[in-house]
Scaffold this active site. Structure first.
Site, PDB file in Angstrom:
ATOM      1  N   GLU A 176      49.054   7.322 -26.261  1.00  0.00           N
ATOM      2  CA  GLU A 176      48.862   8.746 -25.959  1.00  0.00           C
ATOM      3  C   GLU A 176      48.970   9.551 -27.243  1.00  0.00           C
ATOM      4  O   GLU A 176      49.940   9.413 -27.983  1.00  0.00           O
ATOM      5  CB  GLU A 176      49.932   9.272 -24.980  1.00  0.00           C
ATOM      6  N   ASN A 177      47.978  10.386 -27.492  1.00  0.00           N
ATOM      7  CA  ASN A 177      48.046  11.350 -28.580  1.00  0.00           C
ATOM      8  C   ASN A 177      46.982  12.405 -28.326  1.00  0.00           C
ATOM      9  O   ASN A 177      45.820  12.087 -28.076  1.00  0.00           O
ATOM     10  CB  ASN A 177      47.802  10.669 -29.937  1.00  0.00           C
TER      11      ASN A 177
END
Length: 570
Positions: free
Chosen positions: A414-415
């Site tokens: 996740e980013n």
């Protein structure tokens, strides 16, 4: 997706007598904030985007699905911003074929999604009822991904525990969840493992424990200050290890897959890198965040600093034992090494300094840490109040993982960055800037020797953002939640991310500088389409509401007119 409240919490610290850490390996003094690096990623680097079941699927009570703790939580008034729910969300349950076409157009290598436990086991228990319609949905999703050459990366638990298990047993407060979760995971391996080769047991257990059982901001909404948070985490770590061993013993030789966990962590930078107490506070921040879960999984036990601080405070509070549970010797060896890859979620950074918090003021995970979090007011804050853009923190975190845990194989799971308004401008300049800078810092970390194998942008679509409802948008694609069919529109960042993927990085300055301009050119036409959409929504409303009303009025007027005619005739 992690949603940390934006409160500049002030926590206080007791002097640390013995500093036991990996700081002798990680150089806190070396914070290189170098200029942009032009270069490409290794061949085979995997680019993807992510989602989760509750945030995108909708269809909350369709085709035999059981209720989850998030269904129950969101249906309680006042728990979610604007009382939004995930009942329909993006309607991903019905629109997954369209969404896979979006992925194909972007040329994604992988797609990260989660399986809803209550969709395939409505009661939570494998022995009671398997919902074959739920199985069929995920079968079709996985098959179509593979047909389009997109690798499925599957999360087993992205926060949607079956509500029955919460009501009967207290959810993750109860050790029985360990076996129930293992049964669910084993069913997934049995039904999908011939095609799924990347499994993630838990997404961001920090948030499950802290926001679910400490602050109560997330489902199940409990506020068991200073106790429930550690108990939930303890059971989650054991459940992860059990599932890893189940796969290792029963499925690995046949299916040849990998099992990891996705841990989300902000970076904590010392306010003063020449001040040993600030360095210790920053390390403590990370150990209470990332190390809480990573250290048992890689080394077999909780970080020493957590054991010392929580144990000391528990003693000062008159407790006979520490509020932090203890792993038995056989449990330590069972848990250690249960990670084929580390999924890492990361969004932002904090400055950290030491600050003492007297133990007499009550139990709390936050006060146990004895530190204060600060932000630089010059850091860009484009969306969520907690999410500041601090790209250099990403490289620091990746290097910390490398030195602390023996350079494990990492997939960034996740980013991304949000916008906080009901924004209809698809030219998301700040998101392109965020992706460019954060992905570049990841590339620098790989040049430092960090073993990163893939990157997952969060998120593919705007979706239900937990307690913030639909007020925050992380998506590459804008979703019009007002429209009946939840129309998707590409933001400029779609084109920008596509160019990073097709170039496998940042080949040269001249080419990269054209990407943003070309991406912005595409979003103006999308903006025009989006501007038309409210008119379409209005037309749908007219068809569904106004037209029947007009017809009813016509019938009534005709009846009145007929009465007058009859009276005149009589």
């Amino acid at each position: 997706m992690l949603l940390q409240p934006c409160t500049l919490r002030t926590y206080h610290v007791l002097a640390l007598v013995l500093f036991v850490s990996a700081s002798e390996d990680f150089d806190w003094m070396k914070n290189e904030r170098t200029s942009f690096y032009y270069g490409t990623f290794p061949t085979g680097f995997s680019w993807g985007a992510g989602s989760s079941a509750y945030q995108t699927e909708g269809a909350w009570n369709v085709d035999g699905k059981g209720m989850s703790i998030w269904d129950a939580f969101a249906h309680k008034k006042g728990k979610i911003f604007s009382n939004d729910t995930g009942d329909s969300s993006c309607e991903g349950y019905y629109k997954f074929k369209d969404d896979i076409n979006l992925m194909k157009d972007m040329k994604l290598n992988h797609y990260r999604f989660s399986i809803s436990w209550p969709r395939i086991l409505p009661s939570g228990l494998k022995g009671e009822h398997i919902n074959e319609k739920g199985i069929s949905y995920y079968d079709n999703l996985i098959n179509m991904l593979l047909e389009n050459k997109v690798t499925p990366v599957v999360t087993l638990y992205h926060w949607d525990l079956p509500q029955v298990l919460q009501e009967k047993y207290g959810g993750w407060q109860n050790a029985t969840m360990i076996n129930y979760f293992n049964d669910f995971a084993n069913l997934c391996f049995e039904r999908f493992g011939n095609r799924v080769k990347y499994w993630i047991t838990f997404n961001n257990p920090w948030s499950i424990a802290v926001e679910g059982y400490e602050t109560g901001e997330h489902a199940p909404g409990l506020k068991l200050k200073g106790t429930g948070v550690y108990k939930a985490a303890h059971h989650i770590i054991k459940a992860h290890a059990k599932v890893w061993h189940t796969y290792d013993m029963q499925w690995r030789s046949k299916q040849k897959g990998l099992v990891g966990i996705s841990l989300t962590a902000d970076w904590g930078e010392p306010v003063d890198i020449t001040n040993q107490r600030d360095i210790e506070a920053a390390e403590r921040y990370i150990q209470f965040y990332l190390g809480w879960f990573a250290t048992p999984i890689f080394n077999g036990d909780y970080p020493q600093v957590m054991k010392e601080y929580i144990g000391r405070k528990s003693g000062q509070q008159g407790l006979g034992v520490s509020r932090l549970p203890v792993f038995l010797p056989q449990e330590k060896s069972y848990i250690k090494g249960t990670c084929d890859f580390l999924g890492l979620g990361h969004f932002t950074t904090r400055y950290v300094t030491q600050k003492n918090f007297p133990s007499g003021l009550g139990d709390s995970y936050f006060t146990d840490r004895d530190l204060a979090e600060l932000v630089d007011p010059q850091w860009p804050d484009p969306g969520s109040e907690w999410l500041y853009s601090v790209p250099w923190g990403f490289r620091r975190l990746l290097n910390f993982v490398k030195t602390q845990y023996g350079n494990p194989m990492i997939y960034v799971t996740e980013n991304g960055v949000s916008e906080k308004t009901p924004c209809t401008d698809l030219c998301d300049d700040w998101r392109m800037h965020y992706f460019k800078d954060y992905i570049n810092e990841m590339l620098k970390a790989m040049k430092d020797g960090v073993n990163v194998k893939g990157y997952t942008a969060w998120s593919l679509l705007d979706n239900f953002e937990w307690d913030e409802g639909y007020s925050e948008r992380f998506g590459l694609y804008y979703v019009d939640f007002r429209s009946k069919n939840k129309s998707r529109y590409p933001k400029a960042s779609v084109q920008y991310y596509k160019r990073i993927i097709s170039s496998n990085g940042f080949p040269n300055q001249r080419e990269v500088e054209t990407w943003k301009r070309k991406a912005v050119e595409t979003c103006s036409s999308s903006n025009q389409l989006l501007a038309i959409d409210p008119m379409i929504s209005h037309m749908e409303m007219v068809t569904e509401i106004v037209v029947p009303t007009v017809c009813t009025l016509c019938i009534l007027l005709s009846a009145v007119f007929l009465m007058f005619l009859l009276r005149g005739h009589l």
